[in-house]
Design a protein around this motif. Structure first.
Motif, PDB file in Angstrom:
ATOM      1  N   LEU A 255       0.810  -1.207   0.000  1.00 39.72           N
ATOM      2  CA  LEU A 255       0.000   0.000   0.000  1.00 39.72           C
ATOM      3  C   LEU A 255       0.851   1.268   0.000  1.00 39.72           C
ATOM      4  CD1 LEU A 255      -2.861   1.238   0.225  1.00 39.72           C
ATOM      5  CD2 LEU A 255      -2.607   1.081   2.724  1.00 39.72           C
ATOM      6  N   LYS A 256       2.099   1.174   0.452  1.00 43.90           N
ATOM      7  CA  LYS A 256       2.928   2.371   0.557  1.00 43.90           C
ATOM      8  C   LYS A 256       3.183   3.026  -0.799  1.00 43.90           C
ATOM      9  CE  LYS A 256       7.448   0.080   0.177  1.00 43.90           C
ATOM     10  NZ  LYS A 256       8.774  -0.124   0.817  1.00 43.90           N
TER      11      LYS A 256
ATOM     12  N   GLY B 122       2.616   7.894  -4.024  1.00 44.60           N
ATOM     13  CA  GLY B 122       2.152   8.610  -5.206  1.00 44.60           C
ATOM     14  C   GLY B 122       1.121   9.667  -4.868  1.00 44.60           C
ATOM     15  N   LEU B 123       0.177   9.328  -3.991  1.00 45.37           N
ATOM     16  CA  LEU B 123      -0.882  10.280  -3.668  1.00 45.37           C
ATOM     17  C   LEU B 123      -0.380  11.435  -2.814  1.00 45.37           C
ATOM     18  CD1 LEU B 123      -3.828  10.180  -4.529  1.00 45.37           C
ATOM     19  CD2 LEU B 123      -4.409   9.321  -2.262  1.00 45.37           C
ATOM     20  N   SER B 124       0.692  11.223  -2.051  1.00 51.97           N
ATOM     21  CA  SER B 124       1.211  12.293  -1.187  1.00 51.97           C
ATOM     22  C   SER B 124       1.818  13.441  -1.989  1.00 51.97           C
ATOM     23  CB  SER B 124       2.259  11.721  -0.236  1.00 51.97           C
ATOM     24  OG  SER B 124       3.399  11.254  -0.967  1.00 51.97           O
TER      25      SER B 124
ATOM     26  N   PHE C 179      14.109  11.541  -2.688  1.00 50.31           N
ATOM     27  CA  PHE C 179      13.848  11.532  -1.243  1.00 50.31           C
ATOM     28  C   PHE C 179      13.276  10.204  -0.784  1.00 50.31           C
ATOM     29  CE2 PHE C 179      10.709  12.251   2.144  1.00 50.31           C
ATOM     30  CZ  PHE C 179      11.566  12.674   3.172  1.00 50.31           C
ATOM     31  N   PHE C 180      12.240   9.728  -1.491  1.00 50.98           N
ATOM     32  CA  PHE C 180      11.606   8.478  -1.099  1.00 50.98           C
ATOM     33  C   PHE C 180      12.551   7.293  -1.265  1.00 50.98           C
ATOM     34  CE2 PHE C 180       7.483  10.729  -2.242  1.00 50.98           C
ATOM     35  CZ  PHE C 180       7.159  10.966  -0.911  1.00 50.98           C
ATOM     36  N   MET C 181      13.428   7.355  -2.283  1.00 45.04           N
ATOM     37  CA  MET C 181      14.389   6.278  -2.464  1.00 45.04           C
ATOM     38  C   MET C 181      15.386   6.237  -1.307  1.00 45.04           C
ATOM     39  SD  MET C 181      16.976   5.587  -5.656  1.00 45.04           S
ATOM     40  CE  MET C 181      17.921   7.066  -5.267  1.00 45.04           C
ATOM     41  N   GLU C 182      15.862   7.417  -0.881  1.00 45.00           N
ATOM     42  CA  GLU C 182      16.798   7.458   0.235  1.00 45.00           C
ATOM     43  C   GLU C 182      16.150   7.032   1.557  1.00 45.00           C
ATOM     44  OE1 GLU C 182      20.011   7.981   0.260  1.00 45.00           O
ATOM     45  OE2 GLU C 182      20.065   8.223  -1.935  1.00 45.00           O
TER      46      GLU C 182
ATOM     47  N   LEU D  12       9.891  18.773  -9.028  1.00 43.92           N
ATOM     48  CA  LEU D  12       9.460  18.298  -7.713  1.00 43.92           C
ATOM     49  C   LEU D  12       9.311  16.786  -7.685  1.00 43.92           C
ATOM     50  CD1 LEU D  12       6.793  21.025  -6.829  1.00 43.92           C
ATOM     51  CD2 LEU D  12       9.083  20.771  -5.858  1.00 43.92           C
ATOM     52  N   ASP D  13       8.844  16.204  -8.784  1.00 38.64           N
ATOM     53  CA  ASP D  13       8.708  14.757  -8.836  1.00 38.64           C
ATOM     54  C   ASP D  13      10.072  14.074  -8.768  1.00 38.64           C
ATOM     55  OD1 ASP D  13       6.850  12.405  -9.399  1.00 38.64           O
ATOM     56  OD2 ASP D  13       8.342  12.185 -10.993  1.00 38.64           O
TER      57      ASP D  13
END
Length: 378
Positions: free
Chosen positions: A312-313, A318-320, A372-375, A365-366
């Motif tokens: 679900l993450k 994606g929605l955040s 960021f999310f990868m780190e 921004l994407d």
């Protein structure tokens, strides 16, 4: 005849040579001009004459310029050195005028090298980009301060304008967002099947579709569509009001243009973009599922079963990003509208600028969010 007329400069063409006499000053310029033109027409440019400056009285820059034109810079420079009766002051004046007239009035223009031109344009572009980001940062601060000032005062909420903007930016865009993401989902499925078929792993096409649309494509495509559709509309609407002086009328009435025009648009986009992103995710997955069903022989039940195993993450990640994209798209669109100068051409230029800046900011921004999310390991 007055004494001034007796002393007027003149050209005396005598058997022993040309005698320059009298006052060669601005006061006698018209008469001297006619004499010089007549003498040049009579003798020609190549006439060799003996010049005598012994009878020259007063001289200024106007007269010196005529002498340079009459005798030539080289001949006059040589003559000033040989004339015994010429005072040092007149020699200095003639030398100065000779040097000044020898230089061209307009300096030669040298085309800069391609490297210098490239660096100059790059510097101008960077400066314009930084200036734009500074304005955007200040405008974002103005939006946030106005939002904080009105959020605790329900009487100042513009519910009607908010609902109208939600309909224009959200409901009217559902069809185009769903269609585009559906087609992109089908393309991603075809691409994944083509690549993974070489490894006998076509079943992983389902994971490719799910991961790409839940994390990236769903919200990114919806944001790019709104950047082209909604940001341009915001700029055109506010820019037209600026051109018609309606913005000035609102300010003259003591009303806040940010509260009346900007906040409803920003809040509407904050509501609609997450919804459109969710619709884009569903449509993209449906498009990919259709290709899997028709081309890869993956049944709908098998597709759904594999899809249930996706964490679900990825959906939440994606929605955040949707509210962040929505805020910047609305802010850029409204800011470019306020920058319109008043003409139709300015409205068109800033409308184009808002679309380009919005798409650029969304992609930037994407990319930052992906890093960021990868780190973070999310």
């Amino acid at each position: 005849m007055s004494p001034g007329m007796d002393r007027a400069g003149r050209l005396d063409d005598r058997p022993d040579g040309l005698h320059i006499a009298g006052d060669w000053t601005l006061a006698h310029y018209a008469k001297l001009r006619s004499q010089v033109d007549a003498f040049k027409a009579q003798t020609g440019k190549n006439a060799v004459l003996n010049i005598d400056l012994g009878e020259l009285n007063t001289l200024d820059t106007a007269g010196a310029a005529l002498l340079v034109e009459l005798l030539g810079a080289e001949n006059l420079a040589r003559l000033t050195q040989e004339a015994p009766g010429l005072s040092p002051a007149r020699q200095a004046l003639l030398d100065t005028v000779i040097r000044a007239m020898a230089e061209p009035l307009t300096p030669e223009s040298h085309a800069p090298s391609p490297l210098v031109t490239f660096l100059a344009r790059t510097g101008e572009g960077v400066e314009a980009f930084l200036r734009q980001q500074r304005l955007l940062l200040g405008f974002i601060g103005l939006i946030l301060s106005s939002l904080i000032a009105t959020i605790w005062r329900p009487g100042r909420w513009r519910i009607t304008a908010l609902v109208a903007q939600v309909q224009q930016t959200g409901l009217n865009a559902v069809g185009i967002v769903a269609l585009l993401t559906f087609l992109v989902g089908a393309v991603v499925a075809f691409l994944g099947a083509t690549v993974l078929q070489n490894f006998g792993a076509t079943i992983y096409t389902v994971d490719l579709i799910a991961f790409s649309f839940l994390r990236e494509f769903g919200v990114l495509l919806a944001a790019i569509l709104l950047a082209g559709r909604t940001a341009s509309a915001f700029t055109a609407q506010i820019g037209s009001m600026k051109a018609n002086e309606e913005i000035d009328a609102l300010r003259a009435l003591g009303l806040s243009t940010v509260e009346l025009l900007v906040l409803p648009r920003v809040l509407a986009l904050l509501v609609t973009l997450p919804i459109l992103a969710f619709i884009g995710m569903l449509s993209g997955i449906v498009g990919g599922a259709l290709v899997c069903l028709l081309v890869l022989d993956i049944s709908a039940l098998q597709f759904v079963t594999i899809l249930q195993g996706v964490p679900l993450k990825h959906f939440l990640v994606g929605l955040s990003k949707a509210p962040l994209f929505a805020f910047f798209i609305a802010a850029i669109g409204c800011l470019e509208g306020f920058k319109v100068s008043g003409s139709a051409q300015s409205v068109g230029e800033h409308t184009t600028s808002s679309v380009v800046q919005s798409i650029f900011m969304v992609i930037l921004l994407d990319a930052i969010a992906a890093l960021f999310f990868m780190e973070m390991g999310w």
